[in-house]
Design a protein around this motif. Structure first.
Motif, short mmCIF file in Angstrom:
data_model
loop_
_atom_site.label_atom_id
_atom_site.label_comp_id
_atom_site.label_asym_id
_atom_site.label_seq_id
_atom_site.Cartn_x
_atom_site.Cartn_y
_atom_site.Cartn_z
N LEU A 15 0.82 -1.22 0.00
CA LEU A 15 0.00 0.00 0.00
C LEU A 15 0.85 1.26 0.00
N VAL A 16 1.92 1.26 0.76
CA VAL A 16 2.81 2.42 0.80
C VAL A 16 3.53 2.56 -0.54
N GLY A 17 3.87 1.45 -1.17
CA GLY A 17 4.47 1.51 -2.51
C GLY A 17 3.51 2.07 -3.53
N PHE A 18 2.24 1.69 -3.45
CA PHE A 18 1.23 2.24 -4.35
C PHE A 18 1.11 3.75 -4.16
N TYR A 19 1.07 4.18 -2.91
CA TYR A 19 1.03 5.62 -2.63
C TYR A 19 2.27 6.31 -3.18
N ALA A 23 2.22 9.32 -5.81
CA ALA A 23 2.82 10.60 -5.42
C ALA A 23 3.95 10.98 -6.36
N HIS A 24 4.67 10.01 -6.87
CA HIS A 24 5.79 10.27 -7.78
C HIS A 24 5.32 11.02 -9.02
N ASP A 25 4.30 10.50 -9.69
CA ASP A 25 3.82 11.15 -10.91
C ASP A 25 2.90 12.32 -10.62
N LEU A 26 2.14 12.24 -9.56
CA LEU A 26 1.25 13.35 -9.23
C LEU A 26 2.05 14.59 -8.84
N GLY A 44 6.93 12.75 -1.13
CA GLY A 44 6.11 11.65 -0.64
C GLY A 44 6.58 10.30 -1.15
N ALA A 45 7.09 10.25 -2.37
CA ALA A 45 7.60 8.99 -2.90
C ALA A 45 8.83 8.53 -2.12
N TYR A 46 9.70 9.46 -1.77
CA TYR A 46 10.89 9.11 -1.00
C TYR A 46 10.53 8.72 0.44
N ILE A 47 9.56 9.40 1.00
CA ILE A 47 9.11 9.07 2.35
C ILE A 47 8.48 7.68 2.35
N ALA A 48 7.70 7.37 1.32
CA ALA A 48 7.11 6.03 1.21
C ALA A 48 8.19 4.96 1.14
N GLY A 49 9.24 5.22 0.37
CA GLY A 49 10.34 4.27 0.30
C GLY A 49 11.04 4.09 1.63
N GLY A 50 11.24 5.19 2.35
CA GLY A 50 11.89 5.11 3.66
C GLY A 50 11.05 4.38 4.68
N LEU A 82 14.19 -9.50 -0.13
CA LEU A 82 13.79 -9.56 -1.54
C LEU A 82 12.28 -9.47 -1.70
N LEU A 83 11.54 -10.14 -0.82
CA LEU A 83 10.08 -10.08 -0.88
C LEU A 83 9.58 -8.65 -0.75
N PHE A 84 10.07 -7.93 0.25
CA PHE A 84 9.60 -6.57 0.46
C PHE A 84 10.04 -5.64 -0.66
N ALA A 85 11.24 -5.83 -1.19
CA ALA A 85 11.70 -5.00 -2.31
C ALA A 85 10.86 -5.22 -3.56
N VAL A 86 10.54 -6.47 -3.85
CA VAL A 86 9.74 -6.78 -5.03
C VAL A 86 8.31 -6.25 -4.87
N VAL A 87 7.72 -6.45 -3.70
CA VAL A 87 6.35 -5.97 -3.47
C VAL A 87 6.30 -4.45 -3.59
N PHE A 88 7.27 -3.76 -2.98
CA PHE A 88 7.28 -2.30 -3.07
C PHE A 88 7.43 -1.86 -4.52
N GLY A 89 8.36 -2.47 -5.24
CA GLY A 89 8.59 -2.09 -6.63
C GLY A 89 7.38 -2.33 -7.52
N LEU A 90 6.74 -3.48 -7.36
CA LEU A 90 5.56 -3.77 -8.17
C LEU A 90 4.42 -2.81 -7.89
N PHE A 91 4.15 -2.55 -6.63
CA PHE A 91 3.06 -1.65 -6.30
C PHE A 91 3.40 -0.19 -6.64
N PHE A 92 4.68 0.16 -6.58
CA PHE A 92 5.11 1.50 -7.01
C PHE A 92 4.79 1.68 -8.49
#
Length: 112
Positions: A15-19, A23-26, A44-50, A82-92
């Motif tokens: 969910l945070v990756g989706f946000y 936020a990145h494009d918006l 917001g995109a950087y905060i979501a990543g952090g 790896l799981l969290f990195a892939v999930v964040f990347g896909l939802f981003f």
């Protein structure tokens, strides 16, 4: 067996990756309306990543302490990382795609 903590954190990271993707494009679009708004959304995109990284790291630490043996600790840490990195990347990327579809459908801002 997957713990409920890992499942919950995976959902939150998604969910945070989706946000972050939205936020990145918006942020780039909102910069035309008000530069401060664009800057806030871009950050917001950087905060979501952090937030995702810290939450994932804390979960990896908790899950690693539950395992016994050095090899299983390393495998757990690498696997969950790896799981969290892939999930964040896909939802981003999914967040970026949703924003692109909204722009195509005529998601417009009022000009005042």
């Amino acid at each position: 067996m997957v713990s409920t903590l890992t499942v919950n954190v995976t959902v939150v990271v998604g969910l945070v990756g989706f946000y972050g993707g939205l936020a990145h494009d918006l942020g780039a679009t909102a910069a035309f309306l008000d530069p401060r708004l664009g800057l806030g959304l871009s950050l917001g995109a950087y905060i979501a990543g952090g937030v995702s990284a810290l939450l994932g790291l804390a979960t990896v630490v908790v899950e690693v302490t539950r395992t016994a043996g050095a090899s299983s600790m390393a495998a757990t840490a690498v696997g969950l990382g790896l799981l969290f990195a892939v999930v964040f990347g896909l939802f981003f990327r999914f967040g970026i795609a949703v924003y692109a579809v909204l722009l195509r459908l005529g998601f417009g801002f009022s000009r005042q």
